[in-house]
Enzyme design. Structure first.
Site, PDB file in Angstrom:
ATOM      1  N   TYR A 165      33.977   5.695  52.588  1.00 20.29           N
ATOM      2  CA  TYR A 165      35.120   6.329  53.225  1.00 20.29           C
ATOM      3  C   TYR A 165      36.024   5.159  53.546  1.00 20.29           C
ATOM      4  O   TYR A 165      35.672   4.308  54.377  1.00 20.29           O
ATOM      5  CB  TYR A 165      34.722   7.052  54.509  1.00 20.29           C
ATOM      6  CG  TYR A 165      34.052   8.397  54.299  1.00 20.29           C
ATOM      7  CD1 TYR A 165      34.579   9.326  53.418  1.00 20.29           C
ATOM      8  CD2 TYR A 165      32.910   8.744  55.013  1.00 20.29           C
ATOM      9  CE1 TYR A 165      33.968  10.567  53.247  1.00 20.29           C
ATOM     10  CE2 TYR A 165      32.301   9.975  54.853  1.00 20.29           C
ATOM     11  CZ  TYR A 165      32.838  10.883  53.958  1.00 20.29           C
ATOM     12  OH  TYR A 165      32.249  12.100  53.790  1.00 20.29           O
ATOM     13  N   THR A 191      35.015   8.159  48.073  1.00 18.23           N
ATOM     14  CA  THR A 191      35.172   9.609  48.236  1.00 18.23           C
ATOM     15  C   THR A 191      36.613   9.912  48.597  1.00 18.23           C
ATOM     16  O   THR A 191      37.125   9.450  49.625  1.00 18.23           O
ATOM     17  CB  THR A 191      34.228  10.129  49.344  1.00 18.23           C
ATOM     18  OG1 THR A 191      32.887   9.855  48.940  1.00 18.23           O
ATOM     19  CG2 THR A 191      34.391  11.629  49.552  1.00 18.23           C
ATOM     20  N   LYS A 268      34.749   9.846  43.799  1.00 22.82           N
ATOM     21  CA  LYS A 268      33.969  11.070  44.091  1.00 22.82           C
ATOM     22  C   LYS A 268      34.942  12.125  44.624  1.00 22.82           C
ATOM     23  O   LYS A 268      35.610  11.889  45.635  1.00 22.82           O
ATOM     24  CB  LYS A 268      32.892  10.754  45.127  1.00 22.82           C
ATOM     25  CG  LYS A 268      32.029  11.934  45.535  1.00 22.82           C
ATOM     26  CD  LYS A 268      30.849  11.442  46.399  1.00 22.82           C
ATOM     27  CE  LYS A 268      29.897  12.534  46.804  1.00 22.82           C
ATOM     28  NZ  LYS A 268      30.319  13.264  47.997  1.00 22.82           N
ATOM     29  N   HIS A 292      32.394  18.014  47.576  1.00 22.60           N
ATOM     30  CA  HIS A 292      31.766  17.612  48.832  1.00 22.60           C
ATOM     31  C   HIS A 292      30.778  18.689  49.297  1.00 22.60           C
ATOM     32  O   HIS A 292      30.597  18.911  50.496  1.00 22.60           O
ATOM     33  CB  HIS A 292      32.845  17.379  49.899  1.00 22.60           C
ATOM     34  CG  HIS A 292      32.572  16.216  50.805  1.00 22.60           C
ATOM     35  ND1 HIS A 292      33.298  15.064  50.789  1.00 22.60           N
ATOM     36  CD2 HIS A 292      31.664  16.046  51.773  1.00 22.60           C
ATOM     37  CE1 HIS A 292      32.855  14.230  51.715  1.00 22.60           C
ATOM     38  NE2 HIS A 292      31.841  14.805  52.329  1.00 22.60           N
TER      39      HIS A 292
END
Ligand SMILES: Cc1cc2nc3c(=O)[nH]c(=O)nc-3n(C[C@H](O)[C@H](O)[C@H](O)COP(=O)(O)O)c2cc1C
Length: 399
Positions: A165, A191, A268, A292
């Protein structure tokens, strides 16, 4: 005995013997699983995890966003695909090995990033690492983990993939990237599906039902309060501001991140052909088709339905991974047939972890391995390379 009570007794006997009743009872009471090996399917662990976890923690793992539609679609979309089983191919063994960035994986499956695993087991991500090591499976470690990358690398016996993150400023990003590089992580997974935030409504509703005093365990308030302060207490944010997921991020961030590190860079949360093409153009080393686990944007699209357009856009130039709703060997098989290199799981291994610790995680991996092996043997595709688009149909039609 009068005639009425005889018929009633016969009816009850009939009901008790039916598979439907057995299923209903197993949902009501818990399935008779005294030890991990009693589980027949990975989802046998779900009701056990539900029972083991307090409402807020159950809500954290089980919830999606808005009406949980995307969460449900991740499962339901697998029914859009059917298998084309070929016969009279030597079905004695199946070889599940696959090459991922020059490493040979035992099977095309990994445990995806799940944050805050202390919620599920006193050893958190270290318990998952022990199971992944025993089953020779790659672990992706979350930025919001309860344990440090260094400790996880020790427990796993090799550095994990690191899920990023992105911290909200470049100096913190660089510090974090250097740290995981020094720990030896071969792959950095950024992500990109939470940059605009999310509406985790089910999680919030269940948290409200929880009457316990959170502060008897947590160091910082887990609900409400500041996410930044919460992050500062996490091992991977040591010395950093705790702010993350810059909402202004764009493709130039990918270029800058790519230049910053020698690790392979994966994105991602790639869900469209357009973004898959951009990812290739910006030099990323792989993409993960993911929503997610239905916890980011309420797109209403299951990831298996997103996979074909991403695989087609990438045209074999980089590997495509996928996660979301994978619960059966046949699910994994369908993704491989469409063109995925490997598949990630989230909730199933967490349910195993919450029920039985590392042994539960191991059993989840064992079951999926056994189911994929069986499907490959049954379908006349004894190696991963033999699984192709000809192995699968979409709504009865060739892909
Ligand atoms: C409780 C929970 C926490 C998660 N935490 C993260 C995370 O920290 N970082 C991330 O990239 N994905 C996270 N994910 C998403 C998973 O990596 C994965 O994309 C998703 O769980 C796959 O869907 P599945 O749960 O249906 O298998 C989380 C998922 C769950 C269920």
């Amino acid at each position: 005995m009068n005639e009425l009570s005889f018929h009633r007794r016969e009816f009850l006997r009939f009901i008790a013997g039916s598979p439907l009743a057995a299923y209903a009872f197993s949902q009501d009471s818990l399935p008779a699983i005294a030890q991990p090996k009693d589980a027949l399917s990975v989802m046998d662990f779900e009701p056990l995890a539900h029972k083991a976890l307090p409402p807020a923690h159950w809500g954290y793992v089980a919830g999606g966003v808005d009406d949980d539609l995307t969460l449900r679609m991740n499962r339901e979309a697998f029914a859009h695909y059917q298998l084309r089983a070929r016969r009279l191919v030597d079905a004695t063994t199946a070889d599940l090995k696959v090459d991922v960035f020059g490493a040979t994986w035992d099977m095309p499956l990994y445990v995806s990033a799940v944050g805050s695993q202390l919620v599920f087991h006193p050893d958190g991500e270290l318990a998952t690492a022990r199971a992944a090591k025993a089953q020779k499976v790659m672990q992706m470690l979350s930025t919001v983990s309860s344990k440090s990358v260094e400790d996880v690398a020790k427990a796993l016996g090799t550095p994990p993939w690191y899920q990023l993150y992105m911290p909200a400023n470049w100096a913190d990003t660089e510090t974090m990237v250097r740290r995981v590089e020094t720990a030896g992580c071969p792959v950095l997974v950024w992500t990109i599906d939470l940059l605009a935030g999310r509406n985790a409504e089910t999680t919030s509703r269940l948290a409200r039902q929880d009457t316990r005093d959170c502060m008897s365990c947590h160091i910082t308030p887990p609900i409400g309060g500041s996410a930044v302060i919460r992050n500062r207490a996490r091992p991977m944010f040591a010395g950093l501001s705790g702010e993350m997921n810059p909402s202004g991020a764009n493709w130039s961030y990918v270029d800058r991140l790519k230049k910053m590190t020698k690790m392979k860079l994966l994105l991602k949360g790639i869900d469209t052909a357009e973004d898959a093409k951009l990812a290739v153009e910006h030099g990323v080393d792989g993409v993960i088709v993911s929503n997610h686990g239905g916890r980011a944007t309420e797109t209403g699209r299951g990831t298996i339905d997103l996979l074909p357009e991403v695989v087609d856009a990438v045209r074999g130039r980089i590997p495509v991974f996928v996660d979301g709703g994978f619960r059966r060997g046949t699910d994994i098989y369908k993704a491989l047939a469409i063109g995925a290199r490997a598949v990630g799981i989230g909730r199933p291994y967490i349910y195993g972890l919450a029920s039985f610790g590392p042994e539960g995680v191991e059993r989840v991996l064992e079951i999926l391995r056994a189911e994929l092996t069986l499907t490959m043997r049954q379908c006349g595709t004894p190696s991963i390379a033999k699984i192709t688009r000809a192995s699968v149909l979409r709504q009865g039609n060739p892909l």
